[in-house]
Design a protein around this motif. Structure first.
Motif, PDB file in Angstrom:
ATOM      1  N   ALA A   1      45.190  35.704  47.629  1.00  0.00           N
ATOM      2  CA  ALA A   1      45.329  34.402  48.299  1.00  0.00           C
ATOM      3  C   ALA A   1      44.651  34.440  49.665  1.00  0.00           C
ATOM      4  CB  ALA A   1      46.807  34.058  48.432  1.00  0.00           C
ATOM      5  N   ASP A   2      44.885  35.528  50.430  1.00  0.00           N
ATOM      6  CA  ASP A   2      44.291  35.642  51.779  1.00  0.00           C
ATOM      7  C   ASP A   2      42.769  35.582  51.714  1.00  0.00           C
ATOM      8  OD1 ASP A   2      46.782  35.975  52.822  1.00  0.00           O
ATOM      9  OD2 ASP A   2      46.543  38.082  53.385  1.00  0.00           O
ATOM     10  N   TRP A   3      42.199  36.383  50.823  1.00  0.00           N
ATOM     11  CA  TRP A   3      40.736  36.518  50.773  1.00  0.00           C
ATOM     12  C   TRP A   3      40.062  35.207  50.359  1.00  0.00           C
ATOM     13  CZ3 TRP A   3      36.285  36.359  47.821  1.00  0.00           C
ATOM     14  CH2 TRP A   3      35.178  37.051  48.342  1.00  0.00           C
ATOM     15  N   PHE A   4      40.608  34.578  49.328  1.00  0.00           N
ATOM     16  CA  PHE A   4      39.996  33.332  48.858  1.00  0.00           C
ATOM     17  C   PHE A   4      40.158  32.223  49.904  1.00  0.00           C
ATOM     18  CE2 PHE A   4      38.340  33.582  44.443  1.00  0.00           C
ATOM     19  CZ  PHE A   4      38.512  34.947  44.254  1.00  0.00           C
ATOM     20  N   ARG A   5      41.330  32.236  50.577  1.00  0.00           N
ATOM     21  CA  ARG A   5      41.553  31.219  51.625  1.00  0.00           C
ATOM     22  C   ARG A   5      40.566  31.450  52.782  1.00  0.00           C
ATOM     23  NH1 ARG A   5      46.844  31.948  53.071  1.00  0.00           N
ATOM     24  NH2 ARG A   5      47.488  30.971  51.147  1.00  0.00           N
ATOM     25  N   THR A   6      40.442  32.703  53.197  1.00  0.00           N
ATOM     26  CA  THR A   6      39.534  33.038  54.308  1.00  0.00           C
ATOM     27  C   THR A   6      38.111  32.568  54.009  1.00  0.00           C
ATOM     28  OG1 THR A   6      40.853  34.993  54.689  1.00  0.00           O
ATOM     29  CG2 THR A   6      38.708  34.967  55.753  1.00  0.00           C
ATOM     30  N   HIS A   7      37.703  32.701  52.740  1.00  0.00           N
ATOM     31  CA  HIS A   7      36.331  32.333  52.381  1.00  0.00           C
ATOM     32  C   HIS A   7      36.206  30.897  51.869  1.00  0.00           C
ATOM     33  CE1 HIS A   7      36.031  36.698  52.639  1.00  0.00           C
ATOM     34  NE2 HIS A   7      34.775  36.482  52.934  1.00  0.00           N
ATOM     35  N   GLY A   8      37.308  30.166  51.940  1.00  0.00           N
ATOM     36  CA  GLY A   8      37.295  28.758  51.530  1.00  0.00           C
ATOM     37  C   GLY A   8      36.934  28.567  50.061  1.00  0.00           C
ATOM     38  N   ILE A   9      37.417  29.494  49.220  1.00  0.00           N
ATOM     39  CA  ILE A   9      37.099  29.413  47.786  1.00  0.00           C
ATOM     40  C   ILE A   9      38.384  29.057  47.026  1.00  0.00           C
ATOM     41  CG2 ILE A   9      36.159  30.710  45.803  1.00  0.00           C
ATOM     42  CD1 ILE A   9      34.930  32.639  47.892  1.00  0.00           C
TER      43      ILE A   9
ATOM     44  N   ARG B   1      35.507  44.524  48.332  1.00  0.00           N
ATOM     45  CA  ARG B   1      36.842  45.129  48.411  1.00  0.00           C
ATOM     46  C   ARG B   1      37.641  44.243  49.350  1.00  0.00           C
ATOM     47  NH1 ARG B   1      35.343  46.659  44.623  1.00  0.00           N
ATOM     48  NH2 ARG B   1      34.781  48.723  43.877  1.00  0.00           N
ATOM     49  N   PHE B   2      38.744  43.676  48.844  1.00  0.00           N
ATOM     50  CA  PHE B   2      39.507  42.687  49.614  1.00  0.00           C
ATOM     51  C   PHE B   2      40.453  43.297  50.638  1.00  0.00           C
ATOM     52  CE2 PHE B   2      39.549  40.003  45.446  1.00  0.00           C
ATOM     53  CZ  PHE B   2      38.210  39.700  45.619  1.00  0.00           C
TER      54      PHE B   2
ATOM     55  N   ASP C   1      42.810  53.498  48.110  1.00  0.00           N
ATOM     56  CA  ASP C   1      42.165  52.552  47.206  1.00  0.00           C
ATOM     57  C   ASP C   1      41.818  51.279  47.972  1.00  0.00           C
ATOM     58  OD1 ASP C   1      41.308  51.528  44.769  1.00  0.00           O
ATOM     59  OD2 ASP C   1      43.078  52.228  43.693  1.00  0.00           O
ATOM     60  N   GLY C   2      41.272  50.313  47.285  1.00  0.00           N
ATOM     61  CA  GLY C   2      40.979  49.011  47.887  1.00  0.00           C
ATOM     62  C   GLY C   2      40.958  48.018  46.736  1.00  0.00           C
ATOM     63  N   GLN C   3      41.346  46.786  47.029  1.00  0.00           N
ATOM     64  CA  GLN C   3      41.429  45.807  45.938  1.00  0.00           C
ATOM     65  C   GLN C   3      40.056  45.302  45.524  1.00  0.00           C
ATOM     66  OE1 GLN C   3      44.368  42.834  46.594  1.00  0.00           O
ATOM     67  NE2 GLN C   3      43.495  41.422  45.090  1.00  0.00           N
ATOM     68  N   GLY C   4      39.859  45.241  44.226  1.00  0.00           N
ATOM     69  CA  GLY C   4      38.603  44.738  43.684  1.00  0.00           C
ATOM     70  C   GLY C   4      38.856  43.628  42.679  1.00  0.00           C
ATOM     71  N   ILE C   5      37.780  43.130  42.108  1.00  0.00           N
ATOM     72  CA  ILE C   5      37.907  42.061  41.111  1.00  0.00           C
ATOM     73  C   ILE C   5      36.890  42.304  39.994  1.00  0.00           C
ATOM     74  CG2 ILE C   5      36.382  40.392  42.299  1.00  0.00           C
ATOM     75  CD1 ILE C   5      38.656  38.272  41.591  1.00  0.00           C
ATOM     76  N   MET C   6      37.356  42.121  38.768  1.00  0.00           N
ATOM     77  CA  MET C   6      36.509  42.407  37.597  1.00  0.00           C
ATOM     78  C   MET C   6      36.254  41.105  36.830  1.00  0.00           C
ATOM     79  SD  MET C   6      37.006  45.429  34.817  1.00  0.00           S
ATOM     80  CE  MET C   6      38.704  45.151  34.391  1.00  0.00           C
ATOM     81  N   VAL C   7      35.016  40.987  36.327  1.00  0.00           N
ATOM     82  CA  VAL C   7      34.636  39.787  35.548  1.00  0.00           C
ATOM     83  C   VAL C   7      33.908  40.223  34.276  1.00  0.00           C
ATOM     84  CG1 VAL C   7      34.411  38.257  37.569  1.00  0.00           C
ATOM     85  CG2 VAL C   7      32.447  39.602  36.821  1.00  0.00           C
ATOM     86  N   ARG C   8      33.693  39.274  33.394  1.00  0.00           N
ATOM     87  CA  ARG C   8      32.850  39.543  32.216  1.00  0.00           C
ATOM     88  C   ARG C   8      31.389  39.450  32.651  1.00  0.00           C
ATOM     89  NH1 ARG C   8      37.142  37.107  30.093  1.00  0.00           N
ATOM     90  NH2 ARG C   8      36.507  35.088  30.898  1.00  0.00           N
ATOM     91  N   LYS C   9      30.563  40.379  32.201  1.00  0.00           N
ATOM     92  CA  LYS C   9      29.144  40.365  32.596  1.00  0.00           C
ATOM     93  C   LYS C   9      28.468  39.067  32.171  1.00  0.00           C
ATOM     94  CE  LYS C   9      28.063  45.282  32.836  1.00  0.00           C
ATOM     95  NZ  LYS C   9      27.659  46.434  32.043  1.00  0.00           N
ATOM     96  N   SER C  10      28.932  38.530  31.028  1.00  0.00           N
ATOM     97  CA  SER C  10      28.307  37.317  30.498  1.00  0.00           C
ATOM     98  C   SER C  10      28.468  36.126  31.451  1.00  0.00           C
ATOM     99  CB  SER C  10      28.913  36.983  29.132  1.00  0.00           C
ATOM    100  OG  SER C  10      30.295  36.780  29.281  1.00  0.00           O
TER     101      SER C  10
ATOM    102  N   GLY D   1      36.756  28.023  41.889  1.00  0.00           N
ATOM    103  CA  GLY D   1      37.386  27.333  40.758  1.00  0.00           C
ATOM    104  C   GLY D   1      37.838  28.261  39.634  1.00  0.00           C
ATOM    105  N   ALA D   2      37.719  29.561  39.830  1.00  0.00           N
ATOM    106  CA  ALA D   2      38.042  30.513  38.751  1.00  0.00           C
ATOM    107  C   ALA D   2      39.554  30.668  38.558  1.00  0.00           C
ATOM    108  CB  ALA D   2      37.436  31.871  39.080  1.00  0.00           C
ATOM    109  N   THR D   3      39.935  31.067  37.339  1.00  0.00           N
ATOM    110  CA  THR D   3      41.311  31.492  37.089  1.00  0.00           C
ATOM    111  C   THR D   3      41.319  33.014  37.236  1.00  0.00           C
ATOM    112  OG1 THR D   3      40.691  31.463  34.760  1.00  0.00           O
ATOM    113  CG2 THR D   3      42.076  29.657  35.518  1.00  0.00           C
ATOM    114  N   VAL D   4      42.313  33.539  37.969  1.00  0.00           N
ATOM    115  CA  VAL D   4      42.331  34.979  38.244  1.00  0.00           C
ATOM    116  C   VAL D   4      43.663  35.589  37.794  1.00  0.00           C
ATOM    117  CG1 VAL D   4      42.033  36.762  40.016  1.00  0.00           C
ATOM    118  CG2 VAL D   4      40.852  34.564  40.269  1.00  0.00           C
TER     119      VAL D   4
END
Ligand SMILES: N[C@@H](CCC(=O)N[C@@H](CS)C(=O)NCC(=O)O)C(=O)O
Length: 340
Positions: free
Chosen positions: A161-169, A221-222, A125-134, A145-148
């Motif tokens: 934490a690693d992925w968001f830090r790496t991308h400065g988000i 995929r993180f 598998d690989g880690q993903g992220i899901m959001v509302r289409k709206s 700035g999102a809450t996850v």
């Protein structure tokens, strides 16, 4: 000097003796009690969950049933323990369960620092992220700035934490213990996004969100998440039964042995098939189980491909593609070690 050496020899002998008494302890205990205790999660449809009748269902459950069939010739000789992400490793360490197959990512830390052993991967598998289409978000990089929403004690939490830090988000984690509560929090808007192993996001979307079409799994995929089986360290015999049962299910697919044709396959002239099914004896004896161990497992739950399609593939609500989980001979990463 001589005395010192003999003391040393005695110490070595003692260490060896205690190592050999360790070998087989879990195997013998499982045999004695007459069932396998599997650590599962109760909440991810397709992987492992209880149905309305309280029966266990899913891919991880079928692998547990296969181990029971290999040990006892009877796939019903198992019990499932529902474990949260936080409880799972302690439950295996303490002996509450004999094997863990609870969407566990096999990592170096888990394999070397917990007294536990990673046996083999059953699902890549690989880690993903899901959001509302709206929200109109097309990439995780737009989530500043999102809450996850995330579950504690998981690789998911660390990769996030690693992925968001790496991308400065910037992001704010909303850590919630149970998947059902995560789903409720996500649906009610308490978090902007929900991160997990991508296949589990797909499972949650298909089976637990009231309006699946309102949600989207973003393309990133993180991480790598080789999900698999873990046992306690110290009993190689038990570890062998667990590992080879999984490989037997995969080899069955490779050689075209199915739940339906397994009896006909007993007459196959192919020496590989004869070894897997115990027509040529040896594999069972080496592990201390019946020569029909793999036959019994395949007869009970089918081969790896059948288990996949029934629970998470085209015959299921999830409709996951085989992708990396295809056999190596079909461009995937499933490469069972040979039974010979
Ligand atoms: N593979 C990751 C995460 C796996 C994981 O446990 N995911 C959650 C999210 S769906 C889960 O299985 N929850 C089920 C539950 O809480 O019952 C790990 O081993 O840390």
């Amino acid at each position: 000097m001589k005395k010192r050496l003999s003391v040393l020899a005695a110490a070595v002998a003692l260490a060896c003796a205690s190592a050999s008494t360790m070998a087989g302890t879990v195997f013998d205990a499982v045999k004695k009690k007459g069932y396998v205790q599997c650590g599962l999660s109760d909440g991810v449809s397709g992987f492992s969950a209880t149905n309305s009748k309280g029966e266990w269902e899913g891919m991880d459950v079928d692998i547990c049933r296969a181990i029971a069939a290999a040990m006892f010739g009877d796939a019903s000789k198992y019990k499932g323990t529902a474990l949260s992400t936080q409880q799972r490793f302690t439950a295996l360490q303490s002996g509450e369960v004999d094997v863990l197959m609870r969407t566990v990512t096999l990592t170096q830390t888990r394999d070397t620092s917990l007294g536990l052993a990673a046996v083999a991967a059953s699902f890549y598998d690989g880690q993903g992220i899901m959001v509302r289409k709206s929200q109109n978000v097309k990439s995780a990089k737009e989530l500043d700035g999102a809450t996850v929403c995330v579950q504690p004690g998981t690789t998911t939490e660390l990769n996030l934490a690693d992925w968001f830090r790496t991308h400065g988000i910037k992001f704010t984690p909303v850590v919630i213990d149970k998947v059902t509560e995560v789903v409720r929090a996500f649906e009610s808007g308490r978090c902007d996004a929900f991160t997990d192993d991508a296949s589990q996001l797909a499972a949650v979307r298909a089976t637990q969100l009231a309006k699946p079409d309102d949600y989207e799994i973003l393309p990133e995929r993180f991480s790598k998440e080789p999900l698999g089986l873990m046992v306690r360290q110290g009993d190689d015999q038990w570890q062998g039964v667990v590992r080879w049962t999984l490989f037997a299910l995969m080899e069955a697919e490779e050689y075209g042995i199915t739940q339906k044709n397994v009896d006909d396959m007993l007459k196959s002239p192919n020496p590989n098939i004869q070894r897997i099914l115990g027509v040529t004896p040896g594999a069972g004896k080496n592990m201390g189980v019946d020569e029909k161990w793999a036959y019994n497992a395949i007869k009970a739950v089918g081969n790896y491909g059948e288990i996949f399609e029934r629970n998470v593939g085209q015959q299921s609500k999830l409709k996951l593609a085989r992708g990396t989980n295809a056999l190596w001979s079909h461009g995937g990463a499933m490469y069972p070690w040979p039974i010979r």
